[in-house]
Design an enzyme around this catalytic site. Structure first.
Site, PDB file in Angstrom:
ATOM      1  N   TYR A 192       0.273   3.460  -3.089  1.00 17.40           N
ATOM      2  CA  TYR A 192       0.590   4.952  -3.420  1.00 17.40           C
ATOM      3  C   TYR A 192       1.183   5.203  -4.989  1.00 17.40           C
ATOM      4  CZ  TYR A 192       1.046   7.485   0.939  1.00 17.40           C
ATOM      5  OH  TYR A 192       0.562   8.170   1.851  1.00 17.40           O
ATOM      6  N   GLU A 239       1.779   8.690  -6.113  1.00 20.90           N
ATOM      7  CA  GLU A 239       2.019  10.187  -6.401  1.00 20.90           C
ATOM      8  C   GLU A 239       2.589  10.456  -7.802  1.00 20.90           C
ATOM      9  OE1 GLU A 239       4.456  11.596  -3.154  1.00 20.90           O
ATOM     10  OE2 GLU A 239       2.693  11.327  -1.568  1.00 20.90           O
ATOM     11  N   ASP A 249     -18.706  25.301 -11.337  1.00 24.58           N
ATOM     12  CA  ASP A 249     -18.915  24.028 -10.139  1.00 24.58           C
ATOM     13  C   ASP A 249     -20.076  23.718 -10.420  1.00 24.58           C
ATOM     14  OD1 ASP A 249     -19.167  22.563  -8.055  1.00 24.58           O
ATOM     15  OD2 ASP A 249     -18.656  23.971  -6.591  1.00 24.58           O
ATOM     16  N   THR A 266     -17.941  17.193  -8.143  1.00 24.02           N
ATOM     17  CA  THR A 266     -18.135  16.035  -7.271  1.00 24.02           C
ATOM     18  C   THR A 266     -18.234  14.870  -8.091  1.00 24.02           C
ATOM     19  OG1 THR A 266     -20.231  16.530  -6.387  1.00 24.02           O
ATOM     20  CG2 THR A 266     -18.389  16.943  -4.872  1.00 24.02           C
ATOM     21  N   LYS A 321     -22.921  12.938  -6.794  1.00 21.80           N
ATOM     22  CA  LYS A 321     -24.348  13.317  -6.583  1.00 21.80           C
ATOM     23  C   LYS A 321     -25.173  12.958  -7.952  1.00 21.80           C
ATOM     24  CE  LYS A 321     -22.787  17.412  -3.891  1.00 21.80           C
ATOM     25  NZ  LYS A 321     -21.522  17.759  -4.126  1.00 21.80           N
ATOM     26  N   ARG A 329     -17.565   8.854  -3.764  1.00 23.55           N
ATOM     27  CA  ARG A 329     -17.629  10.191  -3.019  1.00 23.55           C
ATOM     28  C   ARG A 329     -16.323  10.801  -3.546  1.00 23.55           C
ATOM     29  NH1 ARG A 329     -20.352  12.791   0.418  1.00 23.55           N
ATOM     30  NH2 ARG A 329     -21.890  11.229   0.285  1.00 23.55           N
TER      31      ARG A 329
HETATM   32  N1  DSN Z   1     -22.416  19.572   0.828  1.00 20.76           N
HETATM   33  C1  DSN Z   1     -22.918  19.521  -0.154  1.00 20.76           C
HETATM   34  C2  DSN Z   1     -24.631  19.810  -0.569  1.00 20.76           C
HETATM   35  O1  DSN Z   1     -25.095  19.168   0.202  1.00 20.76           O
HETATM   36  O2  DSN Z   1     -24.741  20.124  -1.362  1.00 20.76           O
HETATM   37  C3  DSN Z   1     -22.208  20.424  -1.448  1.00 20.76           C
HETATM   38  O3  DSN Z   1     -20.891  19.842  -1.403  1.00 20.76           O
END
Ligand code: DSN
Length: 420
Positions: free
Chosen positions: A58, A60, A204, A230, A233, A239
């Site tokens: 933890y 925090e 984003d 994120t 990707k 993730r």
């Molecule tokens: N769900 C994702 C995608 O496949 O584009 C985006 O967060």
């Protein structure tokens, strides 16, 4: 007979059912061709960090200001992750604690919006994300979301519409970025529109963060107040999510993430993010980013030559949005299932101005980030495109699917999956 296990029993013996599912997933990822535009293969080092004892901790708070003892090593990895993220994207400040992209977007929204406030973002049906104000998502329930889209004739972002909606609705925040838009986004143009109406700009970049990190797409950090992403990707890490922001917003973002939205950060994943940013800072990542786009463009040419129609006519990034209805009676749902049977993993997707419904739309979305990680280049993309066309031309032919699946499993052996 019940087996006695101890805290030291390795996974295969401790839980054979879960172990077997993991083995099967590993085999699926190795034998098949991963074309989901939002997926990638993390490195062995990232996978290893994500499976370490930091999962026990933890922490925090933030480095140097924690609510728990024993955080000295947690501070080391979080500082590394923050510093590397700032270096990679040229950001003033990074908050690396959001568990995912949704939380990162929520943190940016909640830093400056009050419930009922208006923000302007891309329509989900034109390539936006759920968190860009879809009515069932928190973002659509808490705020007044107004949507722009792409032009009907060329499927490019309609900046006249963005500017007109911004003038009409006076949003506090404009959101750029998308989940299913195959073109490079003109962030400076969004920044100009936001400045004209006194709105803040959030980008984003979840889908194309790796292309920004690799220097092949323009960097939204230079013009936006907040940039969210994120990390799994095109950026190829664990993730998770992250918020980058200007210095004057840093305190608000940090307070919103913790204690506003989350409790303990996932320190094992933050360690893995630190590794991901280190990997993306290497010169080889620039080659990777370039190759992702070259591969997507070759795949686009192959599919177009084979009779598929692509949204916007092609791609500038890692993804393609294909209208499969141009092949007799095929739909997105049929295409996804048929390709899956042959070891080609894609997702069905709405195309802009789609006359069909989301559960069985006209399109499929394809991405090249994962196959590029496995070392595939333009020649391999031509083969992949040919397999896709073969299957889509006979989607009900299960023996053809089996034949292609075997060919693909054989072919894929030459392109190792990291960590396997
Ligand atoms: N769900 C994702 C995608 O496949 O584009 C985006 O967060």
């Amino acid at each position: 007979m019940t087996m006695t296990t101890t805290r030291e029993t390795p996974l295969p013996l401790a839980d054979p059912a879960v172990f077997q599912a993991i083995q099967n997933e590993q085999q699926r990822q190795t034998d098949g061709l991963e074309l989901i535009a939002s997926e990638n293969y993390a490195s062995a080092a990232v996978l290893q960090a994500a499976g370490t004892v930091f999962t026990n901790k933890y922490a925090e708070g933030y480095p140097g200001r924690r609510y728990y003892g024993g955080c000295e090593y947690a501070d080391v990895v979080e500082n590394l992750a923050r510093d590397r993220a700032c270096e990679l994207f040229g950001a003033d400040h990074a908050n690396v604690q959001p568990h995912a992209g949704s939380q990162a977007n929520m943190a940016a929204y909640m830093s400056i919006l009050q419930p009922g406030d208006t923000f302007l973002a891309m329509d989900l049906a034109h390539g936006g994300h759920l968190t860009h104000g879809m009515r069932l998502n928190f973002s659509g329930k808490l705020y007044n979301a107004v949507h722009y889209g792409v032009r009907q004739d060329d499927h490019r972002i309609d900046f006249d519409q963005v500017a007109a909606l911004a003038k009409e609705h006076r949003p506090k925040l404009i959101v750029a970025g998308a989940s299913a838009y195959p073109r490079e986004i003109d962030h400076p143009q969004f920044a100009q529109i936001a400045a004209d109406v006194g709105a803040k700009l959030m980008v984003d970049m979840a889908h194309y963060a790796g292309l920004v990190a690799g220097g092949v797409h323009n960097n939204p950090v230079e013009v936006a107040d907040f940039v969210t992403t994120t990390t799994h990707k095109t950026l190829r890490g664990p993730r998770s999510g992250m918020v980058l922001c200007k210095q004057e917003l840093a305190k608000d973002v940090d307070k919103t993430v913790f204690p506003g939205l989350q409790g303990g950060p996932l320190m094992h994943i933050i360690a893995a993010k630190a590794i991901c940013f280190h990997e993306a800072l290497q010169p080889s990542f620039k080659d990777y980013a370039k190759q992702i786009i070259a591969n997507a463009q070759t795949l686009a040419e192959t599919l177009t030559a084979g009779g598929l129609t692509l949204s916007s006519g092609g791609t500038d990034n890692h993804l393609l949005l294909c209208d499969v209805t141009t092949l007799n009676g095929v739909t997105g749902k049929i295409a996804e299932a048929a390709l899956d049977r042959a070891g080609l993993t894609v997702n069905k997707n709405m195309i802009p101005y789609d006359p069909r419904k989301p559960m069985d739309p006209s399109g499929i979305r394809l991405g090249t980030a994962a196959l590029t990680t496995r070392g595939m280049k333009q020649d391999e993309m031509k083969r992949v495109g040919d397999w896709i066309l073969t299957i889509l031309k006979s989607p009900e032919d299960t023996s053809l699917a089996e034949k292609v699946k075997a060919e693909i499993a054989n072919f894929a052996q030459d392109y190792p999956v990291p960590g396997v």
